[in-house]
Motif scaffolding. Sequence first.
Motif, mmCIF file in Angstrom:
data_model
loop_
_atom_site.group_PDB
_atom_site.id
_atom_site.type_symbol
_atom_site.label_atom_id
_atom_site.label_comp_id
_atom_site.label_asym_id
_atom_site.label_seq_id
_atom_site.Cartn_x
_atom_site.Cartn_y
_atom_site.Cartn_z
ATOM 1 N N ARG A 59 39.634 -10.850 37.809
ATOM 2 C CA ARG A 59 38.649 -10.873 36.724
ATOM 3 C C ARG A 59 38.957 -9.755 35.720
ATOM 4 N NH1 ARG A 59 35.133 -14.698 37.377
ATOM 5 N NH2 ARG A 59 33.701 -13.907 35.774
ATOM 6 N N ASN A 84 36.224 -6.886 35.472
ATOM 7 C CA ASN A 84 34.909 -7.293 35.987
ATOM 8 C C ASN A 84 33.865 -7.348 34.870
ATOM 9 O OD1 ASN A 84 35.900 -7.488 38.631
ATOM 10 N ND2 ASN A 84 35.599 -5.293 38.956
ATOM 11 N N LYS A 86 30.924 -8.699 32.312
ATOM 12 C CA LYS A 86 29.754 -9.573 32.412
ATOM 13 C C LYS A 86 28.910 -9.440 31.144
ATOM 14 C CE LYS A 86 28.703 -7.546 36.269
ATOM 15 N NZ LYS A 86 28.345 -6.554 37.310
ATOM 16 N N LEU A 88 25.272 -9.028 29.783
ATOM 17 C CA LEU A 88 23.968 -8.561 30.264
ATOM 18 C C LEU A 88 22.819 -9.216 29.496
ATOM 19 C CD1 LEU A 88 24.761 -4.716 30.531
ATOM 20 C CD2 LEU A 88 24.910 -6.454 32.347
ATOM 21 N N VAL A 119 27.405 -6.400 26.662
ATOM 22 C CA VAL A 119 28.364 -6.612 27.753
ATOM 23 C C VAL A 119 28.560 -5.331 28.570
ATOM 24 C CG1 VAL A 119 29.549 -8.372 26.375
ATOM 25 C CG2 VAL A 119 30.449 -6.023 26.435
ATOM 26 N N GLU A 120 29.073 -5.541 29.780
ATOM 27 C CA GLU A 120 29.424 -4.434 30.673
ATOM 28 C C GLU A 120 30.786 -4.749 31.280
ATOM 29 O OE1 GLU A 120 26.454 -2.520 33.576
ATOM 30 O OE2 GLU A 120 27.670 -3.832 34.858
ATOM 31 N N TYR A 121 31.628 -3.745 31.408
ATOM 32 C CA TYR A 121 32.944 -3.927 32.044
ATOM 33 C C TYR A 121 33.476 -2.554 32.431
ATOM 34 C CZ TYR A 121 34.781 -2.433 27.501
ATOM 35 O OH TYR A 121 35.036 -1.720 26.333
ATOM 36 N N LYS A 130 29.400 -0.018 28.543
ATOM 37 C CA LYS A 130 28.353 -0.954 28.090
ATOM 38 C C LYS A 130 28.424 -0.987 26.564
ATOM 39 C CE LYS A 130 24.628 -1.129 31.508
ATOM 40 N NZ LYS A 130 23.224 -0.822 31.816
ATOM 41 N N GLN A 142 33.540 -13.978 24.847
ATOM 42 C CA GLN A 142 33.015 -15.175 25.522
ATOM 43 C C GLN A 142 34.113 -16.183 25.859
ATOM 44 O OE1 GLN A 142 28.961 -16.367 23.645
ATOM 45 N NE2 GLN A 142 29.835 -14.831 22.254
ATOM 46 N N LEU A 145 35.958 -14.622 28.834
ATOM 47 C CA LEU A 145 35.113 -14.675 30.039
ATOM 48 C C LEU A 145 35.108 -16.079 30.624
ATOM 49 C CD1 LEU A 145 33.188 -12.896 31.780
ATOM 50 C CD2 LEU A 145 31.301 -13.761 30.380
ATOM 51 N N ASP A 149 36.389 -18.148 34.545
ATOM 52 C CA ASP A 149 35.631 -19.155 35.326
ATOM 53 C C ASP A 149 36.240 -20.545 35.197
ATOM 54 O OD1 ASP A 149 32.672 -17.373 34.283
ATOM 55 O OD2 ASP A 149 33.823 -17.186 36.146
#
Length: 158
Positions: A59, A84, A86, A88, A119-121, A130, A142, A145, A149
């Motif tokens: 990731r 990693n 994500k 938020l 976002v956070e990574y 953040k 996006q 990300l 997936d």
Amino acid sequence: MAEIREVVQLGHPLLRTQAQYVENVQEQRIQNLVDDLIATVGQANGVGIAAPQVAECCRLFIVASRPNLRYPYAPTMEPTAMINPKILAHSTEAVKGWEGCLSIPGIRGLVPRYQIVEVEYSDRNGKLQKQELTDFVARIFQHELDHLDGIVFLDRME
Ligand SMILES: O=C(O)C[C@@H](Cc1ccccc1)C(=O)SCC(=O)c1ccccc1
Ligand SMILES: [Zn+2]
């Protein structure tokens, strides 16, 4: 005696525990992958790239916004590794914008994306970041990300 002291002071690899050694190997693998992805996105004239696009199952992606024909006002940024990642929080409205994909050459499409994402990574030094991303950089985040997936921009076209 001096020789033994020197070895201990230098932390000779042979004196590290097995777990430390494995951790160091894994860390070096991630750093090498980040360097490879940054080189690849530059050679491909892309604005982002995700590890799965080079058959690496982790990731991790690179965001490397720069002005281009479709987004002349896109910010120029240092290619940034995001580990990693994500989302938020995000703005309610989605805005359509042009996207392409290094894994789907020759095809462009209008894709709805949130205009603002919080976002956070972890960065490549392991520091948790953040940030609030907007417009084209938010779009790239996006897009990348989704790659983590197994989703490509064609899946999101209306
Ligand atoms: O496949 C990828 O992840 C790279 C992709 C990233 C991306 C482009 C556009 C919007 C969101 C994410 C590319 O860099 S495609 C090639 C490109 O440089 C480009 C394509 C369309 C608009 C702007 C740039
Ligand atoms: Zn893509």
